[in-house]
Design a protein around this motif. Structure first.
Motif: not given
Length: 497
Positions: A417-441
C-alpha cells in the motif's frame, strides 16, 4: 446455459466416440431498475453473471490461443445515461479469505439491502430485502466480485480450485476481472476505487500495487473496511506479545457494552485502555519473569478493571488475554459467549466449561438473512439462474489458504500500500473500523498505519473513521447510515474531477 454444471464425463456420440466439451462462455444478464435516493430517482442497469478468465497458450514460444482458467461471478451496477469519463466506478469484495462479496453487496453498498436486525433484535426468517436509500450508487458505479470458489465463481474444467486459494493467484485473478470489466465497458478514463472488507483489505492493498505494476492502472482511492494489513498484529503465537496489547481497547469496548465497566462513557474507557496498551502494559509484558511483584499486581488490577475479567483469571493466563479465550470467558457467569466479529452479539454454547466458543454468535446471526436474500435476489430480481450453490463462505479455501510468498517472513501488505501511494501520490485511502470488532481491532489498524512507510506529505491522503459497531459495522443501523455518507464523501473528494 447458466444453470448447467460442468459434466463429470464428456458426452458420447452415437458411435461411442467422445466429443470435446464446449468451452465456457460469459453468461451475463442485464436488467433495468430504479431506486430513490434523497428524493431523486436513480435509474440503473444491473448486470450479473459469470465472465470467463482465459490465459494465453504458447506452443514452442508461439501464441496458440486462449485457454479458459476460471469463471468469475460479478454483479455490476451502472447509472443509466451517466458520463463514463467522469462517473467513478468502485470494485468491491469481501475477504475471509474464502468469502463472497455478499456482505458489502447486500449490507452497505448495493441498491438493495437485506433487513437482518441487530444485536438483541434479530430479524426472524424468512427475512426481507428493501431498497437501499444510502447506496453507493449515488456516488459511484459499483462492481461486486466473488473470487474463485466463492459465490458462483469456479475454476474452469481441468483447473485446480486450490491454485486460486492463495495470495498471489487471488490478486492476479481479481485484478484480471477488474482489467476486463474496465476495458469492455470503456472505463479506463473513469475515476476508479477499490472497496475491501477484512481480508478484502489485504487484497485491496495488494491490488493497488499490482494494478499499477501489471497494467499501469492507477487508482483514485482505496476503501479499507475492518483492515488487516499486517498479520503479526493479530497472531497470538508464542513469543509475540503485540496482539495482547493491540486487542485490549476492543476488549474494553466489548466489556463496557455488556455493563462490566460501569459508570464511564465508552470514550473514557477507550482512552484509558489505549493509554495503558501503549505504555505500561507492553512494558510489563516485555519484562517477563523479571517484573516486580507490585508492578505485576498493578497490571493485573488494571486489566481486570478494563476488561471485566477477574483478577484471578488474568493472573492465571500470565497477563496475556488471548482473543478466543476472551470471547468465551467474558460472560461465562451468565452462560453466554460473545461474538468475535461483533462483540455486541451474544450466544449460547454446548459446554460452559469450554475454554473458547464453538461458534461465533455474530456470524450465526447474519449468515441466514444474507444467504436467503442473495439467493432470492439474483434469481428473482436480477434474472440470473444457476443451479450451483452460492458459496457464501468457502471454508476449504479459508482453512487452506496459501501464503507461500511470505515463507519465513511476516504476512503483510502495508508495504505494498505504501509503495502504491509513493508511486501514485494522488491515491487516497479511507480506513473504517468498528470499536466492537474482535477480529481486526481498530488499535491494531492504527498501529500499522502509524508505521506506514510514506513521506509526511502523503499522510493527509489517509482518513480514518470509527463506528460503535463491529466488523460489519453496517449491521448497526446508525453506523450503516453514517458509513454510507462517509464513503460517499470520500469518493466525491477523491475523484479528482
Amino acid at each position: 446455459m447458466a444453470n448447467e454444471e460442468h459434466s463429470e464425463t464428456e458426452p458420447e456420440t452415437k458411435t461411442g466416440t467422445k466429443t470435446k466439451p464446449a468451452e465456457p462462455v460469459d453468461d451475463l444478464v442485464a436488467t433495468r431498475h430504479a431506486v430513490t435516493v434523497d428524493g431523486q430517482e436513480l435509474r440503473y442497469t444491473a448486470t450479473t453473471g459469470r465472465i470467463v478468465l482465459r490465459e494465453e497458450v504458447l506452443t514452442d514460444g508461439t501464441f496458440d490461443g486462449l485457454k479458459p482458467k476460471a469463471e468469475v461471478f460479478l454483479t455490476a451496477y451502472t447509472l443509466d445515461d451517466a458520463d463514463a469519463g467522469s462517473r467513478p466506478v468502485t470494485f468491491a469484495f469481501n475477504g475471509g479469505p474464502g468469502s463472497s462479496s455478499i456482505w458489502l453487496h447486500l449490507g452497505l453498498l448495493g441498491p438493495r439491502r437485506v433487513v437482518s436486525g441487530d444485536a438483541g433484535e434479530l430479524a426472524p426468517p424468512p427475512y426481507s430485502i428493501v431498497d437501499n436509500a444510502e447506496t453507493l450508487l449515488k456516488y459511484s458505479d459499483v462492481v461486486f466480485v466473488d473470487p474463485v470458489s466463492t459465490g458462483f465463481s469456479r475454476a474452469a474444467e481441468g483447473e485446480k480450485p486450490g491454485d486460486y486459494h492463495g495470495f498471489t493467484r487471488d490478486l492476479e485473478s481479481v485484478g484480471e476481472v477488474i482489467r476486463l470489466w474496465t476495458s469492455r465497458n470503456g472505463r479506463w478514463m473513469s475515476p476508479k476505487f477499490l472497496a475491501g472488507e477484512s481480508y478484502g483489505t489485504t487484497r485491496a492493498a495488494g491490488l493497488a500495487a499490482h494494478l499499477q505494476q501489471r497494467y499501469g492502472m492507477y487508482l483514485n482511492g482505496v476503501m479499507l473496511i475492518s483492515a488487516v494489513l499486517e498479520f503479526g498484529t493479530l497472531d497470538f503465537s508464542p513469543g509475540n506479545d503485540l496482539p495482547y496489547t493491540l486487542f485490549l481497547p476492543s476488549y474494553a469496548a466489548i466489556a463496557h457494552y455488556h455493563g462490566l465497566v460501569p459508570d464511564r462513557s465508552l470514550e473514557e474507557v477507550l482512552a484509558d485502555a489505549e493509554r495503558f496498551a501503549a505504555g505500561r502494559y507492553p512494558n510489563a509484558l516485555a519484562q517477563g519473569n523479571r517484573i516486580p511483584a507490585d508492578y505485576r499486581a498493578e497490571v493485573v488490577s488494571r486489566l481486570a478493571a478494563l476488561t471485566g475479567l477477574s483478577e484471578d483469571y488474568i493472573d492465571r493466563v500470565n497477563l496475556r488475554i488471548e482473543h478466543m479465550r476472551f470471547f468465551g470467558e467474558l460472560l461465562r457467569s451468565r452462560r453466554q459467549t460473545v461474538g468475535r466479529l461483533d462483540g455486541r452479539f451474544t450466544g449460547w454454547g454446548a459446554d460452559y466449561g469450554s475454554e473458547t466458543p464453538d461458534r461465533d454468535p455474530s456470524m450465526n446471526a447474519i449468515t441466514g438473512p444474507y444467504a436467503a436474500a442473495l439467493n432470492h435476489y439474483v434469481r428473482v430480481e436480477l434474472g440470473y439462474e444457476n443451479d450451483l450453490p452460492y458459496e457464501v463462505l468457502h471454508w476449504d479455501a479459508a482453512s487452506n489458504w496459501s501464503f507461500k510468498e511470505f515463507e519465513g517472513k511476516q504476512i503483510m501488505v502495508a508495504d505494498k500500500l505504501a509503495e502504491a501511494m509513493r508511486v501514485n501520490p494522488h491515491l487516497k485511502v479511507h480506513v473504517a473500523s468498528g470499536y466492537y470488532d474482535g477480529a481486526t481491532p481498530y488499535f491494531a489498524t492504527e498501529h500499522t498505519l502509524a508505521r506506514l512507510q510514506i513521506p509526511a506529505e502523503l499522510a493527509t491522503n489517509i482518513e480514518t473513521k470509527y463506528y460503535p459497531a463491529g466488523h460489519m459495522m453496517y449491521v448497526h443501523e446508525q453506523s450503516r447510515i453514517q458509513q454510507a455518507a462517509d464513503l460517499g464523501s470520500f469518493i466525491t473528494n477523491s475523484a479528482n474531477r
